[in-house]
Design an enzyme around this catalytic site. Structure first.
Site, PDB file in Angstrom:
ATOM      1  N   LYS A 122      -3.187   6.371   0.182  1.00 54.71           N
ATOM      2  CA  LYS A 122      -1.885   5.749   0.454  1.00 54.71           C
ATOM      3  C   LYS A 122      -0.879   6.147  -0.624  1.00 54.71           C
ATOM      4  O   LYS A 122       0.235   6.583  -0.327  1.00 54.71           O
ATOM      5  CB  LYS A 122      -2.011   4.222   0.509  1.00 54.71           C
ATOM      6  CG  LYS A 122      -0.743   3.553   0.969  1.00 54.71           C
ATOM      7  CD  LYS A 122      -0.595   2.141   0.482  1.00 54.71           C
ATOM      8  CE  LYS A 122       0.020   2.112  -0.887  1.00 54.71           C
ATOM      9  NZ  LYS A 122       0.276   0.775  -1.408  1.00 54.71           N
ATOM     10  N   ASP A 140      -0.490   1.221   4.780  1.00 53.21           N
ATOM     11  CA  ASP A 140      -0.730   0.026   3.966  1.00 53.21           C
ATOM     12  C   ASP A 140      -0.999  -1.143   4.916  1.00 53.21           C
ATOM     13  O   ASP A 140      -1.151  -0.932   6.126  1.00 53.21           O
ATOM     14  CB  ASP A 140       0.452  -0.254   3.026  1.00 53.21           C
ATOM     15  CG  ASP A 140       1.708  -0.631   3.796  1.00 53.21           C
ATOM     16  OD1 ASP A 140       1.678  -0.645   5.047  1.00 53.21           O
ATOM     17  OD2 ASP A 140       2.722  -0.938   3.151  1.00 53.21           O
TER      18      ASP A 140
END
Ligand code: SF4
Length: 211
Positions: A122, A140
């Site tokens: 991420k 996320d």
């Protein structure tokens, strides 16, 4: 184009009208600052990170200064972001990695970014998408929740969700799409109480249909 890919394009167009300037909330001026901010953002809010980074970047304005920092001093500055011992080790280690392995410049490739402490997929995608204009699907908690509700992925695992969206989303809109979905998740499609009656993509949403 598959049905899901077509749906993603429609959702993109609607969200683009709603959030024309979707960008990361993490305040930064360069790839080094975003790398540090995104490591600090694990399990806390962007606001909390933005409260500590001005002092951190004033004291340690670049990777060489941060890699030589006293860990206790760094811990004191970043304490409000939580998990401060691990995060202090990670940002100092990441700064050292940037200096020692990449000549002081934050790298652009996924593999190189993943070699830095505290940088997961991420975080690497945030850096690649926002600093280097690379295609990046940023998964996320907000993004995962919203794309699942919209029926764009049925997966739970972030890596699989990323794969699903990469397969549906043209490269040139991946970062933009990620940020718009993220903002939508913060503002309207919240975890506890999605505001479906106010949601402009409700006609495309699987969650609402099944509700
Ligand atoms: S209709 Fe409801 S569940 Fe679907 S995206 Fe909008 S807010 Fe989220």
């Amino acid at each position: 184009m598959t049905e899901r890919a077509d749906k993603l394009q429609k959702i993109y167009k609607v969200l683009k009208g709603l959030y024309p300037k979707a960008a990361t909330f993490l305040v930064h001026r360069n790839p080094y600052e975003l790398m540090v901010a995104v490591i600090l953002s694990a399990r806390t809010t962007d606001d909390q990170v933005n409260r500590v980074t001005p002092k951190l970047f004033k004291d340690y304005p670049n990777p060489p200064s941060l890699m030589k920092a006293d860990v206790k001093k760094v811990e004191r500055i970043i304490f409000p972001t939580g998990f401060y011992k691990t995060k202090a080790r990670n940002i100092i280690g990441a700064a050292a990695g940037v200096v020692e392995k990449f000549g002081g410049t934050v790298p652009q490739s996924m593999t190189e970014l993943l070699s830095l402490p505290g940088v997961g997929r991420k975080s690497a995608n945030v850096i690649r998408g926002h600093c280097f204009d690379k295609p990046a699907v940023i998964v996320d908690t907000h993004f995962s929740r919203v794309v699942r509700r919209l029926g764009l992925s049925g997966e739970e695992d972030p890596g699989r969700i990323e794969k699903d969206i990469v397969s549906l989303c043209p490269e040139d809109i991946q970062t933009d799409f990620s940020m718009m979905v993220n903002i939508h998740g913060r503002r309207i499609c919240t975890a506890r109480k999605p505001d479906c009656s106010r949601c402009p993509v409700s006609s495309l949403c699987s969650f609402l249909c099944n509700d």
